[in-house]
Design an enzyme around this catalytic site. Sequence first.
Site, PDB file in Angstrom:
ATOM      1  N   PRO A   1       0.761  -1.344   0.174  1.00 59.82           N
ATOM      2  CA  PRO A   1       0.239   0.002   0.007  1.00 59.82           C
ATOM      3  C   PRO A   1       0.840   1.122  -0.037  1.00 59.82           C
ATOM      4  O   PRO A   1       0.386   2.369  -0.370  1.00 59.82           O
ATOM      5  CB  PRO A   1      -0.777  -0.057   1.442  1.00 59.82           C
TER       6      PRO A   1
ATOM      7  N   SER B   1       3.814   2.086  -1.551  1.00 64.55           N
ATOM      8  CA  SER B   1       4.963   1.543  -2.771  1.00 64.55           C
ATOM      9  C   SER B   1       5.313   3.232  -3.263  1.00 64.55           C
ATOM     10  O   SER B   1       4.526   4.183  -3.191  1.00 64.55           O
ATOM     11  CB  SER B   1       4.195   1.007  -4.185  1.00 64.55           C
TER      12      SER B   1
ATOM     13  N   GLU C   1       4.297  -0.497   5.063  1.00 70.12           N
ATOM     14  CA  GLU C   1       4.265   0.191   6.607  1.00 70.12           C
ATOM     15  C   GLU C   1       3.925   1.638   6.599  1.00 70.12           C
ATOM     16  O   GLU C   1       4.789   2.431   5.921  1.00 70.12           O
ATOM     17  CB  GLU C   1       5.431  -0.221   7.583  1.00 70.12           C
TER      18      GLU C   1
ATOM     19  N   LYS D   1       5.339  -4.817  14.065  1.00 73.85           N
ATOM     20  CA  LYS D   1       5.945  -5.526  14.872  1.00 73.85           C
ATOM     21  C   LYS D   1       5.420  -6.721  14.975  1.00 73.85           C
ATOM     22  O   LYS D   1       4.361  -6.990  15.836  1.00 73.85           O
ATOM     23  CB  LYS D   1       6.375  -4.861  16.017  1.00 73.85           C
TER      24      LYS D   1
END
Length: 448
Positions: A226, A228, A244, A261
Amino acid sequence: MFRKLLDFPSNGIADLLHRLDSLFGCIYLKNSGEDIIAFSPEQYCISIQQQLFSYSRNHFTHYQKDKTNPSLNHFFNFTTQSAPKTQHTFQGGYMGFIDYNYASRQHIDANTKSQPNFYVGIYKTFIKQEKGQLFFYSLEDCAEAFFKFIQQLLATQSLNNQKFKLLSKCSATWTKSQYDQAFAQIQKYIKAGDCYQINLTQEFIGKANGSLLDTAENFWKLTDAPYSGYLKIDDFELLSCSPELFIDFETDRKITTKPIKGTMPRYDDPILDEQSKNTLIHSEKDQAENVMIVDLLRNDLSVYAETGSVKTPKLFNIESFKQVHHMVSEVTATLKSDVNPFEVLFTALPGGSITGAPKIRAMQIIEELESAPRGAYCGSLGYFNFDGTGSWNILIRSIQKYQDEVSLWAGGGITIASDCNAEYQECFDKVSAMLDLLNTWHQPQNEF
């Protein structure tokens, strides 16, 4: 705002970027599914080996160095007007990246790579892909002339004749034994009370010719990430396949961060895949790592947030990507009215999910143990609108190329409960699919 339909069939983002290759500072961002391509910033700041310079454009393709040394506090000049209700939409503003080591030097003595370490441009002209069509946007006085210039450029086939190829396979710079030694030293630091968690990463490098952009569509298809993106600055290229988010700067001064994480691999077999996901859901070790980073980020953001506004609406969510399942939490806050958004972003970097805790000691240990500066890896790529809204990622699952060297990295959080072999394997769970794909461009040179 000047807006006009471009007469150009969309053959993919990479093809579009290839045709714009002659323009300085080409950048692509995918945020919440919206494709934005910007180029030819009106002005930009760049840092190489801790020397910061600024340049101004005097033509569509020409720049001159500014006579005075830049000040980032003055470079980021946000409006005080209330933000329009257009979250996650670029409307003209600042785009660029901040590398891990450039950010960490705020807190510790850190080495940097001999490549651009910081770059942000003021972009007032850009292209958006909307329902399969390309629209040209510009806030500049020369918008009509710029549109015609871009239209002509897109009608010309790219002159990129040197296709990307690896001259040597991209492989780990550490042996398993070297990883084991670094892991053991971290355990000693944890037992001595220096830290609770260290994000230990390792580098994979190879030699390459040609443009990394040739590989981009393959990597974006492989990862379907998502956050990129792509950035080219002269002989430096950055290709992001990041899942992330670091910080979303939303309307009404709201900010959101979503630390990752906890990782488990995906499987084609649906039963094995569900088992892997359930293992992550019930992993006390991963929950302990995750909550450490959530607490760290809550602390980082509270400095700039209104009292009582820092919340954790989601804890230990599982999000599934093409190669891995991730444990993702969410922290939200409302910024104080007099806060500069760039200051919030910069001082919160590097992100806690890729350092460890406590943060400053974690960065010192990373600097001591890792074999090379991370560079763009674990930094951030993104944008601000002029009103201070925007979105910035964490540059994991990312490839950087400078001159003839290409590299990618992978790692994970080490705690007292970590198993060395499992942590080593997690690195490959995260990066093996990208590494395998990258190495398909390896063409051994003929031996004579």
